[in-house]
Design a protein around this motif. Structure first.
Motif, PDB file in Angstrom:
ATOM      1  N   TRP A 109     -32.294 -33.446  30.437  1.00 23.68           N
ATOM      2  CA  TRP A 109     -31.592 -33.126  31.673  1.00 23.68           C
ATOM      3  C   TRP A 109     -32.521 -32.517  32.725  1.00 23.68           C
ATOM      4  O   TRP A 109     -33.523 -31.894  32.395  1.00 23.68           O
ATOM      5  CB  TRP A 109     -30.469 -32.134  31.381  1.00 23.68           C
ATOM      6  CG  TRP A 109     -29.510 -32.627  30.350  1.00 23.68           C
ATOM      7  CD1 TRP A 109     -29.553 -32.380  28.999  1.00 23.68           C
ATOM      8  CD2 TRP A 109     -28.393 -33.471  30.559  1.00 23.68           C
ATOM      9  NE1 TRP A 109     -28.518 -33.014  28.370  1.00 23.68           N
ATOM     10  CE2 TRP A 109     -27.786 -33.689  29.300  1.00 23.68           C
ATOM     11  CE3 TRP A 109     -27.833 -34.057  31.707  1.00 23.68           C
ATOM     12  CZ2 TRP A 109     -26.647 -34.480  29.153  1.00 23.68           C
ATOM     13  CZ3 TRP A 109     -26.699 -34.846  31.564  1.00 23.68           C
ATOM     14  CH2 TRP A 109     -26.117 -35.051  30.298  1.00 23.68           C
ATOM     15  N   GLU A 110     -32.108 -32.669  33.980  1.00 23.15           N
ATOM     16  CA  GLU A 110     -32.827 -32.003  35.082  1.00 23.15           C
ATOM     17  C   GLU A 110     -32.751 -30.490  34.929  1.00 23.15           C
ATOM     18  O   GLU A 110     -33.715 -29.774  35.190  1.00 23.15           O
ATOM     19  CB  GLU A 110     -32.222 -32.406  36.431  1.00 23.15           C
ATOM     20  CG  GLU A 110     -32.487 -33.838  36.846  1.00 23.15           C
ATOM     21  CD  GLU A 110     -31.832 -34.162  38.178  1.00 23.15           C
ATOM     22  OE1 GLU A 110     -31.342 -33.210  38.846  1.00 23.15           O
ATOM     23  OE2 GLU A 110     -31.795 -35.343  38.546  1.00 23.15           O
ATOM     24  N   ASN A 111     -31.585 -30.006  34.512  1.00 26.18           N
ATOM     25  CA  ASN A 111     -31.387 -28.574  34.350  1.00 26.18           C
ATOM     26  C   ASN A 111     -30.154 -28.336  33.474  1.00 26.18           C
ATOM     27  O   ASN A 111     -29.417 -29.272  33.130  1.00 26.18           O
ATOM     28  CB  ASN A 111     -31.234 -27.867  35.702  1.00 26.18           C
ATOM     29  CG  ASN A 111     -30.184 -28.547  36.583  1.00 26.18           C
ATOM     30  OD1 ASN A 111     -29.050 -28.763  36.144  1.00 26.18           O
ATOM     31  ND2 ASN A 111     -30.566 -28.895  37.802  1.00 26.18           N
ATOM     32  N   GLU A 112     -29.936 -27.084  33.117  1.00 26.91           N
ATOM     33  CA  GLU A 112     -28.821 -26.746  32.231  1.00 26.91           C
ATOM     34  C   GLU A 112     -27.477 -27.001  32.898  1.00 26.91           C
ATOM     35  O   GLU A 112     -26.501 -27.368  32.233  1.00 26.91           O
ATOM     36  CB  GLU A 112     -28.925 -25.279  31.801  1.00 26.91           C
ATOM     37  CG  GLU A 112     -27.934 -24.898  30.713  1.00 26.91           C
ATOM     38  CD  GLU A 112     -28.201 -23.524  30.139  1.00 26.91           C
ATOM     39  OE1 GLU A 112     -27.389 -23.068  29.307  1.00 26.91           O
ATOM     40  OE2 GLU A 112     -29.220 -22.897  30.499  1.00 26.91           O
ATOM     41  N   GLU A 113     -27.413 -26.841  34.208  1.00 22.41           N
ATOM     42  CA  GLU A 113     -26.155 -27.073  34.929  1.00 22.41           C
ATOM     43  C   GLU A 113     -25.689 -28.519  34.776  1.00 22.41           C
ATOM     44  O   GLU A 113     -24.503 -28.782  34.554  1.00 22.41           O
ATOM     45  CB  GLU A 113     -26.341 -26.749  36.417  1.00 22.41           C
ATOM     46  CG  GLU A 113     -25.068 -26.927  37.241  1.00 22.41           C
ATOM     47  CD  GLU A 113     -25.287 -26.613  38.708  1.00 22.41           C
ATOM     48  OE1 GLU A 113     -24.325 -26.795  39.483  1.00 22.41           O
ATOM     49  OE2 GLU A 113     -26.396 -26.197  39.085  1.00 22.41           O
ATOM     50  N   LYS A 114     -26.617 -29.471  34.891  1.00 24.21           N
ATOM     51  CA  LYS A 114     -26.273 -30.886  34.720  1.00 24.21           C
ATOM     52  C   LYS A 114     -25.778 -31.156  33.296  1.00 24.21           C
ATOM     53  O   LYS A 114     -24.834 -31.930  33.090  1.00 24.21           O
ATOM     54  CB  LYS A 114     -27.481 -31.764  35.020  1.00 24.21           C
ATOM     55  CG  LYS A 114     -27.989 -31.695  36.457  1.00 24.21           C
ATOM     56  CD  LYS A 114     -27.100 -32.449  37.401  1.00 24.21           C
ATOM     57  CE  LYS A 114     -27.752 -32.537  38.786  1.00 24.21           C
ATOM     58  NZ  LYS A 114     -26.908 -33.270  39.760  1.00 24.21           N
ATOM     59  N   ALA A 115     -26.425 -30.517  32.330  1.00 22.88           N
ATOM     60  CA  ALA A 115     -26.013 -30.700  30.942  1.00 22.88           C
ATOM     61  C   ALA A 115     -24.604 -30.153  30.710  1.00 22.88           C
ATOM     62  O   ALA A 115     -23.749 -30.825  30.111  1.00 22.88           O
ATOM     63  CB  ALA A 115     -27.007 -30.017  30.011  1.00 22.88           C
ATOM     64  N   GLU A 116     -24.360 -28.948  31.180  1.00 22.11           N
ATOM     65  CA  GLU A 116     -23.049 -28.333  30.995  1.00 22.11           C
ATOM     66  C   GLU A 116     -21.951 -29.175  31.659  1.00 22.11           C
ATOM     67  O   GLU A 116     -20.843 -29.310  31.110  1.00 22.11           O
ATOM     68  CB  GLU A 116     -23.050 -26.917  31.591  1.00 22.11           C
ATOM     69  CG  GLU A 116     -23.988 -25.940  30.904  1.00 22.11           C
ATOM     70  CD  GLU A 116     -23.445 -25.438  29.570  1.00 22.11           C
ATOM     71  OE1 GLU A 116     -22.373 -25.910  29.147  1.00 22.11           O
ATOM     72  OE2 GLU A 116     -24.115 -24.582  28.949  1.00 22.11           O
ATOM     73  N   LYS A 117     -22.248 -29.754  32.806  1.00 18.05           N
ATOM     74  CA  LYS A 117     -21.275 -30.588  33.509  1.00 18.05           C
ATOM     75  C   LYS A 117     -20.896 -31.802  32.660  1.00 18.05           C
ATOM     76  O   LYS A 117     -19.723 -32.192  32.587  1.00 18.05           O
ATOM     77  CB  LYS A 117     -21.852 -31.040  34.852  1.00 18.05           C
ATOM     78  CG  LYS A 117     -20.883 -31.861  35.693  1.00 18.05           C
ATOM     79  CD  LYS A 117     -21.519 -32.238  37.027  1.00 18.05           C
ATOM     80  CE  LYS A 117     -20.565 -33.097  37.844  1.00 18.05           C
ATOM     81  NZ  LYS A 117     -21.192 -33.510  39.145  1.00 18.05           N
ATOM     82  N   PHE A 118     -21.899 -32.422  32.006  1.00 16.45           N
ATOM     83  CA  PHE A 118     -21.633 -33.575  31.155  1.00 16.45           C
ATOM     84  C   PHE A 118     -20.721 -33.192  29.995  1.00 16.45           C
ATOM     85  O   PHE A 118     -19.737 -33.872  29.693  1.00 16.45           O
ATOM     86  CB  PHE A 118     -22.951 -34.133  30.622  1.00 16.45           C
ATOM     87  CG  PHE A 118     -22.787 -35.197  29.562  1.00 16.45           C
ATOM     88  CD1 PHE A 118     -22.466 -36.502  29.915  1.00 16.45           C
ATOM     89  CD2 PHE A 118     -22.958 -34.891  28.219  1.00 16.45           C
ATOM     90  CE1 PHE A 118     -22.317 -37.481  28.934  1.00 16.45           C
ATOM     91  CE2 PHE A 118     -22.816 -35.864  27.239  1.00 16.45           C
ATOM     92  CZ  PHE A 118     -22.496 -37.161  27.604  1.00 16.45           C
ATOM     93  N   PHE A 119     -21.021 -32.081  29.326  1.00 18.17           N
ATOM     94  CA  PHE A 119     -20.258 -31.686  28.147  1.00 18.17           C
ATOM     95  C   PHE A 119     -18.859 -31.191  28.496  1.00 18.17           C
ATOM     96  O   PHE A 119     -17.939 -31.279  27.677  1.00 18.17           O
ATOM     97  CB  PHE A 119     -21.017 -30.619  27.356  1.00 18.17           C
ATOM     98  CG  PHE A 119     -22.280 -31.130  26.728  1.00 18.17           C
ATOM     99  CD1 PHE A 119     -22.235 -32.157  25.797  1.00 18.17           C
ATOM    100  CD2 PHE A 119     -23.516 -30.617  27.078  1.00 18.17           C
ATOM    101  CE1 PHE A 119     -23.394 -32.653  25.219  1.00 18.17           C
ATOM    102  CE2 PHE A 119     -24.683 -31.102  26.503  1.00 18.17           C
ATOM    103  CZ  PHE A 119     -24.620 -32.124  25.584  1.00 18.17           C
ATOM    104  N   LEU A 120     -18.673 -30.723  29.713  1.00 19.19           N
ATOM    105  CA  LEU A 120     -17.362 -30.214  30.119  1.00 19.19           C
ATOM    106  C   LEU A 120     -16.490 -31.282  30.777  1.00 19.19           C
ATOM    107  O   LEU A 120     -15.272 -31.305  30.562  1.00 19.19           O
ATOM    108  CB  LEU A 120     -17.536 -29.040  31.092  1.00 19.19           C
ATOM    109  CG  LEU A 120     -18.064 -27.730  30.505  1.00 19.19           C
ATOM    110  CD1 LEU A 120     -18.332 -26.719  31.618  1.00 19.19           C
ATOM    111  CD2 LEU A 120     -17.068 -27.152  29.492  1.00 19.19           C
TER     112      LEU A 120
END
Length: 216
Positions: A62-73
């Motif tokens: 991921w570009e950053n943790e925010e992008k990852a969290e958005k995918f999982f949520l």
């Protein structure tokens, strides 16, 4: 930011198997994700001839943790995986660098500083066809060695194709425990044979700071 999600199924195993072909094109369109692989897993420790059809591994960068969290949520792809599976555990990792390549490219070139504490490792190999018998001859010995390794918290064999494309994901108490295993006589013997006999067509070794895990 790298995530590795272990997806466990008690039912819907045929559906899960079909996702190996159906899900990757959808993952390729995920916002903020530059690398995505849906991988099968093996039973037992380390590399395995026997697939585990109850567990799959989703590896993403991921570009950053925010992008990852958005995918999982919020993503429909992950919501569907969550609905069909019994449990998903996602490990969040920070790249410490990788040597080698995965289909000609290094997906984890970033090199953070080791933060102390737990460390994760992903090793991946594409085995030369004519070296398959030699490779699999030594797998039981290697699996027994890592099973008994001090400081090993968890390990799972993962991969794209049975027999010829194999990988492992492991978590260690700290960097020293991982290095101690790497320098055991059994591991050094096998690595020596890998180099001398040219077992691998392609290989990669990558290390990560272990950040956290979340169960979905």
């Amino acid at each position: 930011m790298v995530t590795l999600s272990l997806i466990h199924y008690s039912e819907n195993k045929y559906w899960a198997f079909k996702q190996m072909q159906l899900l990757p094109p959808r993952l390729a369109k995920t916002d903020g994700c530059s690398f995505a692989k849906l991988l099968g897993t093996g039973s037992g420790f380390g590399f395995s001839l026997w697939p585990d059809f109850s567990t799959y591994a989703l590896l993403m960068k991921w570009e950053n943790e925010e992008k990852a969290e958005k995918f999982f949520l919020n993503s429909e792809s992950f919501k569907e995986l969550k609905f069909k599976s019994a449990e998903i555990e996602t490990h969040f990792l920070e790249s410490l660098g990788a040597h080698g390549s995965w289909y000609g490219k290094n997906p984890f070139p970033e090199k953070a500083d080791y933060a102390g504490g737990k460390i994760a490792v992903i090793t991946r190999a594409r085995i030369n066809i004519n070296k398959l018998p030699r490779f699999w001859q030594f797998v039981p010995k290697a699996s027994k060695a890592i099973e008994n390794a001090k400081g090993l918290i968890f390990t799972k064999g993962i991969g794209e194709w049975p027999l010829i494309e194999q990988a492992t994901f492991s978590i260690w108490e700290n960097e020293q425990a991982m290095k101690d295993y790497a320098y055991t006589d059994v591991h050094k013997e096998i690595i020596g044979k890998v180099k001398k006999e040219n077992w691998y067509k392609e290989e990669m070794f990558s290390r990560f700071n272990y950040i956290k895990s979340i169960k979905h």
